[in-house]
Enzyme design. Structure first.
Site, short mmCIF file in Angstrom:
data_model
loop_
_atom_site.label_atom_id
_atom_site.label_comp_id
_atom_site.label_asym_id
_atom_site.label_seq_id
_atom_site.Cartn_x
_atom_site.Cartn_y
_atom_site.Cartn_z
N ASP A 132 0.83 -1.20 0.00
CA ASP A 132 0.00 0.00 0.00
C ASP A 132 0.87 1.25 0.00
OD1 ASP A 132 -1.94 1.93 0.36
OD2 ASP A 132 -2.47 1.33 2.39
N ASP A 330 -1.78 5.70 -5.40
CA ASP A 330 -2.14 4.93 -4.21
C ASP A 330 -2.52 3.50 -4.60
OD1 ASP A 330 -2.97 3.98 -1.79
OD2 ASP A 330 -4.66 5.34 -1.56
#
Length: 453
Positions: A132, A330
């Site tokens: 992430d 992201d």
């Protein structure tokens, strides 16, 4: 750049580095509204379009309770936001509902589309983690969790690792606007990613997990944002731990011209393509096949994210200027969130597209032919990249419509470019030089209907 590629290739060969496969999570089920609610919760922005879900502001005051009305008096007043939903008389989310409900795990998409193998400890214990770039904690399911929550997961066992060291008085906690949290204590151990071993890496051991975290398929998360937003605290005081990539750099695990990682995501429609990450080198074949040089732009890491200028967008060649606009790359987000102005221009160009209050998002007919979808571009620095048209259809919204992969960012001050965007590029996160790079990675024409899978 060629000399750098050669140095990275030598490093890769000398150290036996391999691509880290981003394994498609077979349990992941796309759901447009749930994915959007997850982002409302994660980033805490206010929706600017109507729907069941909204942020409710609360005022909290620290101080002594007054004997007459049992509320704090004096002290510091501060505002908090808490995610809520409008519900109908049956308790179901409803944009026109007159009652208020709490947002729970069932309202959100809590599983990951891709998972990666990481080895922790000696001998190595293999876990599947969500990589992430929007967060900075490395936390794992551990033997400190209840047996019920451990079920179905690979769980890290600190006592089985000869290199594990407890980090006294260190704790971590991730909290979201729906009141859910994950927390625990910390230790350090060897962590191996793609053949590269980081020694004394802080590993956050989960001892408590809300249902939101527990119901996912993965065994934890590996944050690839900047260390400043890591949640580790020592005796209650913030002492952010280094991320694995930051430690690769400070421990000289990778040479100065290889202080980076890369990500290549493919759709499930790309039957012969394997999504992957690399650490310490760039896949030169992907760069060469793009036919373009890497487009680099400096990043602003002041908020802990991979944030870069994104000041231009176009729909079918018609430019939309966004002076001063920024975006983050992201990998922990599936959708792409942009300004309302951009959303409206995009969906105005798709025949039959409309905004659905109940689903809190833009939808368009499943009968839409790929050839009639607009060419939609967003910029990374000074270079625009096409978002693959097939990815504009994120998931079935109902029997007749797609939930769009591009949605409103509401009051969020920057765009959030998740997998819907990242599948169209080869992304290079150059941490050592504080820059982000990309080349196009558009696949051959594909069948729009397979987006439902």
């Amino acid at each position: 750049m060629e000399a750098i590629f050669q140095a990275q290739a030598k490093f890769r060969l000398d150290r036996g580095l391999t691509k880290v496969k981003a394994i498609r999570n077979q349990n992941y089920k796309r759901h447009g509204t749930k994915s959007y609610v997850y982002l409302l919760n994660r980033f805490g922005f206010e929706p600017t379009k109507p729907g069941p879900y909204y942020q409710q502001h609360r005022i909290r005051q620290r101080g002594l309770a007054h004997p007459d009305f049992h509320a704090p008096v004096g002290g510091r007043v501060h505002h908090t936001k808490h995610l809520h939903k409008k519900v109908n008389k049956h308790g179901a989310p409803d944009a026109t509902g007159t009652e208020t409900g709490e947002v729970g795990a069932e309202d959100q998409q809590n599983d990951s589309e891709y998972l990666c193998e990481v080895t922790i400890g000696t001998p190595g214990q293999t876990l599947l983690l969500d990589f992430d770039t929007g967060s900075s904690d490395l936390w794992v399911f551990s033997t400190e969790l209840s047996k019920t929550i451990q079920k179905g997961h690979s769980v890290f066992q600190p006592t089985s690792s000869s290199t594990f060291k407890k980090l006294p008085n260190q704790a971590w906690q991730i909290s979201y606007g729906d009141g859910s949290s994950a927390s625990g204590d910390c230790g350090s151990d060897n962590v191996t990613i793609g053949g590269l071993t980081i020694k004394n890496q802080t590993v956050e051991l989960a001892s408590k997990l809300a249902q939101q975290f527990a119901q996912g398929t993965g065994d934890g998360l590996l944050g690839l944002a900047w260390p400043a937003i890591n949640t580790v605290a020592t005796n209650g005081k913030s002492t952010p731990a280094n991320t694995p990539v930051a430690n690769m750099i400070t421990q000289d695990d990778i040479p100065s011209d290889a202080e980076l990682f890369t990500a290549a995501f493919y759709s499930e429609r790309d039957a012969n393509a394997q999504s992957f990450y690399t650490f310490g080198y760039i896949d030169t074949d992907l760069v060469s096949s793009s036919g373009q040089d890497i487009a680099w732009t400096d990043i602003d890491n002041s908020q802990g994210f991979w944030m870069f200028p994104s000041t231009s967008t176009s729909v079918n060649g018609k430019a939309i200027s966004q002076s001063g606009n920024s975006a983050i790359a992201d990998t922990g987000t599936t959708l792409a969130l942009v300004s309302d102005e951009v959303c409206e221009a995009l969906y105005n160009a798709i025949p039959g597209a409309t905004y659905d209050d109940q689903q809190q998002g833009y939808v368009f007919p499943q009968s839409t032919d790929v050839s009639s979808l607009p060419e939609f571009k967003v910029s990374v620095g000074d270079t625009q990249f096409v978002i693959q048209p097939e990815d504009l259809a994120f998931a079935p919204a109902d029997d007749n419509n797609w939930y769009g992969g591009i949605q409103s960012r509401g009051t969020n001050p920057f765009d959030i470019l998740g997998d819907v965007f990242l599948k169209s590029i080869y992304a290079i996160f150059d941490q050592g030089n504080q820059r982000f790079g990309a080349v196009p990675k558009i696949q051959a024409s594909q069948n729009l209907s397979s987006s439902a899978q």
